[in-house]
Design a protein around this motif. Structure first.
Motif, short mmCIF file in Angstrom:
data_model
loop_
_atom_site.label_atom_id
_atom_site.label_comp_id
_atom_site.label_asym_id
_atom_site.label_seq_id
_atom_site.Cartn_x
_atom_site.Cartn_y
_atom_site.Cartn_z
N ASP A 352 0.69 -1.41 0.00
CA ASP A 352 -0.04 -0.14 0.05
C ASP A 352 0.71 1.40 0.09
O ASP A 352 0.33 2.15 -0.39
CB ASP A 352 -0.96 0.10 1.21
CG ASP A 352 -2.17 -0.77 0.86
OD1 ASP A 352 -2.19 -1.40 -0.23
OD2 ASP A 352 -3.32 -0.65 1.69
N TYR A 356 -0.99 2.97 -3.01
CA TYR A 356 -1.45 4.39 -2.58
C TYR A 356 -0.66 5.46 -3.04
O TYR A 356 -1.19 6.86 -3.43
CB TYR A 356 -2.16 4.40 -1.30
CG TYR A 356 -3.07 3.61 -1.01
CD1 TYR A 356 -4.56 4.08 -1.60
CD2 TYR A 356 -3.33 2.10 -0.82
CE1 TYR A 356 -5.81 3.24 -1.48
CE2 TYR A 356 -4.55 1.19 -0.64
CZ TYR A 356 -5.63 1.92 -0.77
OH TYR A 356 -6.98 1.14 -1.07
N ALA A 490 -0.48 3.34 3.46
CA ALA A 490 -1.48 4.24 2.54
C ALA A 490 -1.62 5.68 3.28
O ALA A 490 -1.07 6.87 2.50
CB ALA A 490 -2.88 3.81 2.28
#
Length: 553
Positions: A352, A356, A490
């Motif tokens: 992530d 992200y 993220a």
């Protein structure tokens, strides 16, 4: 007592062990009958599976829709609040990271609640939070508060939105895994997760359509305040699928696995001298699946959990008994179990950061492919940015998810995750090394392959792994912790990407993402292949081995 790879007893010399073998063998026979292939490929779904896909999949549709729609919305707010100038970096990071911050809370809270209270008692509440937060987001008073306060207002309710979105990860994963047979479990989970691709695609398409409707007001009459209407409609559209599936979630009965364990307990606490007819039990379990009980499930669960000690519970009840946090800590205090949880957490965390980091900051990518909207009227700029977002989604997101769906039961989760990490690292390395030299076409091709291997790779399998490697009793909590670790990655990307890219340059940040993917492939090596693996059978074998060891067998 020896144990096979699937965790079933194979040899024993004591009467107690013989009884356990008889029960296990009978259970295996029933399981084999239940799992028997009907000759169709795993990705061909039955009506019941399609219905489950619709109920559980909408959460991930909303997940992608709500998380990635903030990119065009933040651009619209530049024109609505700051006359086209960039949002303050700290507030932009807060707004973009808000949903992910809330997701961490939701994944922990709903994951633990699903294991301790039962799926039925919790499922649907996360969707209610999403609906409430979306409505509150739409009330952002852009005409009354200062621009800074509007962004804070919006960011706070996106945190609440994230709690609901995050809660959907362990809930839908557990609901789906509980109801899937081993042959199709990975495919069902991949189908559920693939709705992220559709959510992102529909978000981009909705933005284009609403912008086209508002074109006369924004471009011809220069009514920039109408941008308020665009972003509110785009955000509000997500309420349609949310309300459409809320009733089904709230009324979804407890899974067959929970019902079967409860019915076994209610039929009588059978002793070793008086074993239950498992064939009769399996028939009742099938009846329960067709006509699930909607009343009294809470009382059944409470009785199953509180009226007997673990040492007295039959294995079929114990391995699916609701777990309390103390039992969770005891289970994961063993290194062989802790290693799995650490690996699922680290793989998702590292994935992530890169995933992200790229997808919450697509303005950098859009600038490279000529869709950053730096020229033309305000409407032209917004429309070009939305078009660029849609191109990115179509090229990489949706194809990658379906490559996983069609091959996950053939290639296995481990192979897909490792090759996904390594191929993503390859294309990140190309983009980082040739960031300012690649032609527009070459950049688009490299970025499309990057997105493809994110989704035909770790972005799909990091969701599947916790739902398949951990037993039912601890599944939702472990999945919530793993997913929360991912969202932590993220959040880091959302908060520091812009600042870091300005200090050391975007190529250097892409090299950091490259390192994350290589490290993720290493942690995947610590995980077993879970294709066809029954974690409940493994847990049953462990419990039986400990019981026999405790009485000197």
């Amino acid at each position: 007592m020896s144990v096979s790879l699937q965790g079933h007893p194979q040899a024993a010399s004591s009467p107690g062990a013989t009884r356990s073998l008889t029960e296990s063998a009978t259970h295996e026979t029933a399981l084999e009958e239940f799992e028997r292939s009907d000759g169709r490929p795993a990705f061909v779904l039955t009506f019941t599976e399609v219905k489950l896909l619709g109920i559980a999949g909408v959460g991930f549709f909303l997940d992608a829709y709500d998380l990635f729609i903030i990119n065009p919305v933040s651009t619209m707010l530049q024109y609505r609040l700051y006359g086209g100038k960039s949002l303050p970096p700290n507030l932009e990071g807060f707004v973009k990271a808000g949903a992910n911050i809330g997701s961490v809370i939701g994944q922990f809270a709903f994951g633990y609640a699903a294991d301790s209270l039962g799926r039925k008692a919790v499922y649907g509440k996360e969707l209610m939070l999403i609906i409430l937060a979306t409505i509150l987001t739409l009330t952002t008073p852009t005409g009354s508060l200062s621009p800074e306060h509007c962004l804070i207002y919006l960011g706070m309710f996106r945190i609440l939105l994230g709690v609901g979105v995050g809660g959907d990860y362990p809930m839908s994963a557990s609901i789906t895994s509980d109801r899937s047979n081993l042959r199709k479990r990975g495919t069902m989970l991949a189908y559920i997760f693939s709705n992220q691709g559709w959510g992102s695609l529909v978000g981009s398409l909705a933005t284009l359509i609403v912008l086209a409707i508002y074109r006369p007001a924004i471009e011809e009459r220069n009514e920039l305040s109408k941008i308020d209407g665009v972003w509110r409609i785009v955000v509000g559209i997500s309420l349609i699928p949310a309300f459409g599936t809320l009733y089904q979630r709230l009324t979804l009965p407890e899974s067959t696995r929970f019902i079967s364990a409860q019915k076994l307990k209610l039929a009588g606490q059978h002793t070793e001298a008086q074993p239950r007819d498992i064939a009769e039990f399996e028939k009742e379990k099938a009846d329960a699946d067709e006509k699930p009980s909607k009343n009294g499930s809470a009382e059944i669960v409470a009785e199953t959990n509180e009226s007997m000690d673990d040492k007295d519970l039959p294995l079929k009840v114990l391995i699916k008994k609701k777990a309390h946090f103390k039992e969770f800590l005891i289970y994961f205090s063993e290194w062989k179990h802790a290693k799995l949880l650490i690996s699922t957490c680290m793989c998702w965390f590292l994935l992530d950061i890169a995933f992200y980091g790229i997808n919450l900051n697509q303005n950098v990518v859009l600038a490279q492919i000529g869709f950053d909207g730096k020229s033309g009227t305000e409407w032209n700029r917004l429309f070009k940015i939305s078009t660029g977002n849609m191109i990115i989604t179509v090229l990489g997101f949706v194809p990658g998810y379906y490559a996983s769906i069609f091959t996950i039961e053939i290639l296995g989760r481990k192979w897909i995750q490792i090759q996904g990490f390594l191929m993503a690292a390859l294309f990140l390395g190309i983009l980082a090394g040739k960031f300012h030299e690649l032609s527009r076409g070459a950049f688009i091709v490299c970025f499309a392959f990057l997105q493809f291997f994110f989704n035909f790779g770790a972005n799909t399998t990091t969701y599947c792994y916790p739902a398949e490697v951990f037993p039912t009793r601890f599944r939702a909590t472990a999945h919530g912790i793993s997913a929360a670790s991912g969202k932590a990655g993220a959040i880091i990307s959302a908060l520091v990407f812009n600042t870091l890219s300005k200090k050391i340059g975007t190529p250097a940040v892409l090299w950091i993402f490259f390192g994350c993917c290589i490290t993720g492939a290493f942690f995947t090596l610590l995980l077993p292949e879970v294709k066809g693996r029954d974690p409940d059978a493994l847990l049953a074998a462990e419990i039986e081995a400990k019981r026999e060891a405790s009485v000197g067998i």
